[in-house]
Every structure is written in structure tokens, then in C-alpha cells.
Design an enzyme around this catalytic site. Structure first.
Site, short mmCIF file in Angstrom:
data_model
loop_
_atom_site.label_atom_id
_atom_site.label_comp_id
_atom_site.label_asym_id
_atom_site.label_seq_id
_atom_site.Cartn_x
_atom_site.Cartn_y
_atom_site.Cartn_z
CB SER A 58 0.58 -4.17 10.83
OG SER A 58 1.38 -3.07 11.32
CG HIS A 68 -8.26 -3.55 9.84
ND1 HIS A 68 -6.91 -3.20 10.02
CD2 HIS A 68 -8.04 -4.55 9.01
CE1 HIS A 68 -6.13 -3.73 9.56
NE2 HIS A 68 -6.67 -4.73 8.77
NE ARG A 121 -2.49 0.01 3.61
CZ ARG A 121 -2.15 -0.83 4.90
NH1 ARG A 121 -2.41 -2.13 4.70
NH2 ARG A 121 -1.53 -0.51 5.56
CE1 TYR A 164 2.54 -7.04 -4.23
CE2 TYR A 164 1.47 -5.77 -2.66
CZ TYR A 164 2.14 -6.87 -2.74
OH TYR A 164 2.50 -7.78 -1.78
CE LYS A 181 -6.23 -4.23 4.53
NZ LYS A 181 -6.79 -4.87 5.87
CG ASN A 190 -2.63 -15.93 22.41
OD1 ASN A 190 -1.93 -15.62 23.37
ND2 ASN A 190 -2.34 -15.56 21.20
CB ALA A 219 6.10 -12.00 -0.19
NE ARG A 220 0.40 -8.71 1.99
CZ ARG A 220 -0.53 -8.03 3.02
NH1 ARG A 220 -1.44 -8.77 3.24
NH2 ARG A 220 -0.20 -6.84 3.63
CG ASP A 230 -7.92 -7.84 6.79
OD1 ASP A 230 -7.18 -7.39 7.73
OD2 ASP A 230 -7.85 -7.42 5.65
CB CYS A 267 -0.75 -6.99 16.91
SG CYS A 267 -0.02 -5.29 17.15
#
Length: 613
Positions: free
Chosen positions: A266, A244, A73, A215, A224, A524, A389-390, A291, A268
Site C-alpha cells: 500500500s 496481489h 479491513r 465494509y 481479498k 515511470n 474512503a472508497r 489490483d 506505493c
């Protein structure tokens, strides 16, 4: 499908205007079929932009490499172009709509010459759901079409719901690289120079105009752009929430079920939490969304949430079978990888994948041949996979996806979780005393800067309210007011007890030696179990000046965590919180000027008073 076959007159006219402006060689309206997806992949392979991966290891998967200027982004080229600058707020970049449209119209003129214009009708959320919204993206990128096939619901079924006059969000996109006669991409990722990249949102007219980037969220305009920036404005105006947030389904050993959402900045552990494998015996955690959550009130006064997306667009580096087994399983087939490494045997590779790369050499994300790493440790500045990278993977492939993840009615939410990366002060889990106190918690969410380039930022908290700072389509002060107003409406209707309970969690506390005090990941689930019981008002908490903390013994310490450490994780750091309140009062809330709600300043005062009592 041809444009002439479309039944929606407004949509047809919009497309025809775009064709006249951008002058593509041809136009295709996407029908959403598997054949169409396969064709898009083949178009990219033929253009040298996609590399098929080893079909034995990763069937149906391909790898793309983007231009080094087009890897993430671009926040400084992202605009909220409201009519009034004050409506965009201090945390968004703003340009007057008329001026911005004039600039971008010049860029769009002839931008698709030599290319095909693809028209993508897409639904954010299950097709036909009362919570879903429809968008239509015009693009000249077959990469975008393929990704949108995975990330949204595309095609004729969307047009059927849209009908002859239905509402849709119009989305312009062009990579900004017209081709001369006979010219081809020849394996070079098409995009425009950074100065010509624009990701623009027009809240009043509900439009998205993107130019110059091919991208991620810059180009996949359902991601988004629509799902958060435009949807947050729609949600404000229509009385719902576009957030979000991940969505989890929790099932306790008795078979009781609750759904919770969670907002985290991000780095976290949001994706890891979304696909968590619990360590607590008898507990089950399933994924509804990783997300984004859209939530509307049902007739019973509860908030019902859908995941508006149909896939995962996950960060690859750091993902492995220890950190997120379910994510690794999700992208083993029919997935798109971008800016990862390519091994000799046609497999993908990234830093912290869990092993070194096979063979003697590996091709990095820039296309350069490199010696294969013997381990997966990252070397800053020498990464084989880009840090952003995704992988793009269908959500239906996730082993822990909940059966109701596509339920058009949505799932009823019992709790909101907020959290950041905080090595001190913030306890392991803290329940808000009220809705307003919970909004306060969301408004101060952030992570401590631990390795900043600017040394005087180390130790400061970088606030990311509700994890929405880069994604809110209007002034954050008004956004806080919207959250508060939903609480007031529920109270006025006598349904305040139906609102989700609000919690703040922190998996990242460190001891004096800088070591993490809580193991995180599957452990958790112990915190989620406590949250689950609090939603039923179980007597497992103690009241403190900052909220309700776990009563000793109500969270079982995992292996390696002593009772003394757990006690510290679940206690109030009075002096730390006084500093926290002072920082919010001095450095955070003033950013939002006179739009900052008085109720949150009152909450600040009340907490400070309790801390000093």
C-alpha cells in the site's frame, strides 16, 4: 429467482441450512440485472443509508457513510483457520476450525431476523473462463449486493456455468444486526461491535465466513477473501498463481505489445501505475487490472493472466486529475462512494481531490456539518473524508481499459514488477538474474518506515513479501516454495525461457535534502520501456552484484532529472545493500522458521558474496 428453482442440489441445501440458522424474513437469489442493481440502490436510499449525488455531475452515483468502527479491513479479526496452526504460518491469525465455527455459528443464529437474505452467485473472472472461479455469497446487506454487482459478474449466467454439480466457494456474510419486529435501520449503518467481527477463511474446505462488518473486503467476499486468501490456496494446490498484482498492456511505438504485472505494498502508487498516462512519445499503456491477477500456464508454457474482478474498489483520498486522471474518469457515473465528504451542490469531496469544496458547508464522512475547506490539503485527525474512503466503479468505464481485459483466455505475461517505497539503497529498476533471484526480490519487498508512531521503527523496512503478507491463505514459507516450484517445473519441461522476467522498481528514492529524485507518475513509462526491451533481451543493461541495471543512456532522463541523478538512481549502493542483506538475514527470513526455502538463503549468500568481491 427462488431457491426452489436452483438446479445445483448442493447449493440449494447450503442455502436452506443458512436460512434455518440465520432466520431471515425473506430470501432473494440475485439474477444480475440492471433492474436488480437499481433496486438495491433504492433499498439503501429508502433505509437512509445511501444519499443520491448530483445527477448532473455524477449520474447514477450514491454516497454511503459507514459506522466509525467499520471503515477498513480489520486484520486482527481476520483468521486463516487451517486444521494445523503451522499451516497458517506466523503472519496470519489462527483459530482451530471447530472452535471458530462453533463461535460463529452462535453469532449467526437469528442474525438476519427482520432482514432479507440475498444469495449472490458470482464469477471471479470472465464467466466460463478456465482461469475463473465461482463463489456464492449469502448476505443481509443490499450495500454488499450493489457493490458485488460492480466488482464481480453476478447472476443467472454464473448459475448456468455452475450447472448441477459445479464447484463453488461458499461465502457466509451477515452484518450482525438483526432487527426486532417493526425496527428499521433509519440511516444507521448496521454492523456488530468490534469484538464480534470475524472474517474467517477455512482453506481445507474452501469456505469463507464473515460476520459483523459491512465494509469493503470484510463484506465483499469476492475481493481479498476469495480472490487472494482462498485463491492462493487453490493456486498452490492446482499449480497456478493468485497474486496481489496489477496487469498492464504496454504498446511501443512500433505497435509491439507486452503484458506485465506488478505487486506493490500500500501507498506505493499501484493504482496510479495501473492507469498510467505515459510521457514517452508513441507509447501506450492500458489497464487489464488494477489490483489482482490470476495466472495459469498455457500449452505454450507461458503464464496467462486474467483480472478476476469487474470493477475498481479504489482509495479516494489522494486521487485527482494530476495523480490519476483515468481513475477520476472511471468513477464519474454509475459508481458507489463510501465515507467521502458531501458538498452543498451534491458532489463528493476528499482530501487531495484537486480543489476546495463548493459552497459554505460540507458534510463529513461521519455526517457532521463542517465549514467547506478552501483547499484540499489534509489535516490529520480532522479529515472530511476518511483516509480509507472508497469509490466502487465499473472497470468498463475506465478510459484506458484494454480491449482484451475480459478475454477468457487471459493475456500472456512477459514481466513481473515488484516494488516498495524505499528512499535509499534500492535502485530505480533492477532485473533479476534468474527465476530464483526474482523470487528472492519478491520475498524481501517492503517499504521504509518514515513516520511511524513508535520512533525506533523510523528507518526500518517493513517487509511485505510479494505485497501478499495480509492476503496469503497459508504459510508464507510454503508460498515462497510454491513460486520456486513453478520455476523448477518450467525448467524441467524445457520452458524456463517462457517464464516472465522479474524486476524490482523503486520510484521513491530521495536525495540528501529529502526530495524525491524521480518524478514518478507518467515518467515511470521510461522505466516500463526499459523493461519492455529487456523482455526481448535487448542489450541495454549492465550486470552488477544485485542484478541487471540499466546501461547508461538506455533510460532517457525526464525533464528536471540530471544525468548525474539518473546515474545515481541506476547504480549499486554497495554498503546499503550489505545492510539490506544483513537485515533480511537477521530480522526477516527467520520469521518463517524451518519452512523458509534453502534456495532463498543460498541466494542471500550469493548476493552477499558478490557484494564483498
Amino acid at each position: 429467482m427462488k431457491v426452489q428453482e436452483l438446479k445445483h442440489a448442493g447449493l440449494k441445501k447450503w442455502i436452506e441450512d443458512a436460512v434455518a440458522l440465520m432466520t431471515p424474513d425473506s430470501v432473494e437469489v440475485c439474477e444480475g440485472t440492471q433492474t436488480e442493481y437499481n433496486h438495491m440502490i433504492m433499498v439503501n436510499i429508502a433505509a437512509g443509508l445511501a444519499t443520491p449525488l448530483n445527477a448532473g455531475k455524477l449520474p447514477g452515483c450514491v454516497l454511503f457513510r459507514s459506522d466509525p468502527s467499520d471503515v477498513a479491513r480489520v486484520e486482527d479479526r481476520t483468521f486463516i483457520s487451517s486444521e494445523k496452526e503451522s499451516d497458517a504460518g506466523p503472519t496470519n491469525h489462527w483459530t482451530a476450525p471447530a472452535e471458530l465455527k462453533k463461535t460463529m455459528t452462535k453469532l449467526y443464529k437469528g442474525s438476519m431476523k427482520g432482514r432479507t437474505m440475498y444469495v449472490i452467485p458470482f464469477s471471479m473472472g470472465p464467466v466460463g473462463s478456465d482461469i475463473a472461479k465461482i463463489g456464492v455469497e449469502i448476505t443481509d446487506s443490499a450495500y454488499v449486493v450493489a457493490n458485488m454487482h460492480i466488482m464481480t459478474r453476478v447472476g443467472v449466467k454464473v448459475l448456468d456455468v455452475l450447472g448441477k454439480d459445479g464447484f463453488f466457494v461458499p461465502c457466509y456474510h451477515s452484518v450482525g444486526k438483526p432487527l426486532a419486529e417493526g425496527e428499521k435501520d433509519n440511516g444507521v449503518w448496521p454492523c456488530a461491535p468490534m469484538a464480534d467481527k470475524y472474517i474467517s477463511h477455512f482453506p481445507e474446505t474452501r469456505e469463507i465466513w464473515s460476520y459483523g462488518s459491512g465494509y469493503g473486503g470484510n463484506a465483499l467476499l469476492g475481493k481479498k477473501c476469495l480472490a487472494l486468501r482462498i485463491a492462493s490456496v487453490l493456486a498452490r494446490d492446482e499449480g497456478w498463481l493468485a497474486e496481489h498484482m496489477l496487469i498492464l498492456k504496454l504498446t511501443n511505438p512500433k505497435g509491439d505489445v507486452k503484458y506485465v504485472t506488478g505487486a506493490f505494498p500500500s501507498a506505493c502508487g499501484k493504482t496510479n501505475l495501473a492507469m498510467l498516462i505515459p510521457t514517452l512519445p508513441g507509447w501506450k499503456v492500458e489497464t487489464v487490472g488494477d489490483d489482482i491477477a490470476w495466472m495459469k500456464f498455457g500449452a505454450d508454457g507461458r503464464l496467462y493472466a486474467i483480472n478476476p474482478e469487474a470493477g475498481f474498489f479504489g482509495v479516494a483520498p489522494g486521487t485527482n486529475y494530476d495523480s490519476n486522471k483515468n481513475a477520476m474518469e472511471s468513477c464519474k457515473k454509475n459508481s458507489i462512494f463510501t465515507n467521502c465528504g458531501l458538498t452543498e451542490d451534491g458532489d463528493i469531496w476528499w482530501e487531495q481531490i484537486g480543489q476546495g469544496a463548493a459552497g459554505q458547508e460540507v458534510i463529513d464522512w461521519k455526517g457532521a456539518l463542517r465549514p467547506s475547506p478552501i483547499n484540499d490539503k489534509p489535516v490529520k485527525g480532522q479529515e472530511i473524508a476518511h483516509p480509507n474512503a472508497r469509490f466502487t466503479a465499473p472497470a468498463k468505464q475506465c478510459p484506458c481499459v484494454a480491449p482484451e481485459w475480459e478475454d477468457p483466455k487471459g493475456v500472456p505475461i512477459s514481466a513481473f514488477l515488484f516494488g516498495g517505497r524505499r528512499p535509499s539503497t534500492i535502485p530505480l529498476v533492477n532485473q533479476a538474474k534468474s527465476w530464483t533471484h526474482g523470487v528472492f526480490m519478491g520475498s524481501i519487498t517492503g517499504s521504509e518506515v518514515t513516520a511511524a508512531v513508535i520512533s525506533d521503527q523510523v528507518g526500518q523496512v517493513r517487509r511485505d513479501p510479494f505485497a501478499m503478507l495480509p492476503f496469503c491463505g497459508y504459510h508464507m514459507g510454503d508460498y515462497f516454495k510454491h513460486w520456486l516450484s513453478l520455476g523448477k517445473k518450467a525448467e524441467a519441461a524445457g520452458k524456463a525461457d517462457k517464464l516472465p522476467k522479474i524486476f524490482f522498481v523503486n520510484w521513491f528514492r530521495k536525495d540528501a535534502d529529502g526530495k524525491f529524485m524521480w518524478p514518478g507518475y507518467g515518467e515511470n513509462s521510461r522505466v516500463l520501456a526499459w523493461v519492455f526491451d529487456r523482455c526481448d533481451n535487448k542489450d541495454n543493461c549492465v550486470e552488477t552484484p544485485i542484478g541487471n541495471l540499466p546501461k547508461p543512456g538506455t533510460i532517457e532522463a525526464p525533464k528536471g532529472v540530471s544525468e548525474a541523478v539518473l546515474k545515481e538512481l541506476c547504480s549499486v549502493d554497495i554498503e546499503g545493500w550489505k545492510k539490506e542483506i544483513a537485515d533480511v538475514r537477521k530480522n526477516h527470513y527467520p520469521k518463517f522458521g524451518d519452512k523458509m526455502p534453502k534456495e532463498l538463503y543460498d541466494e542471500l549468500d550469493a548476493i552477499e558474496k558478490r557484494l564483498n568481491a
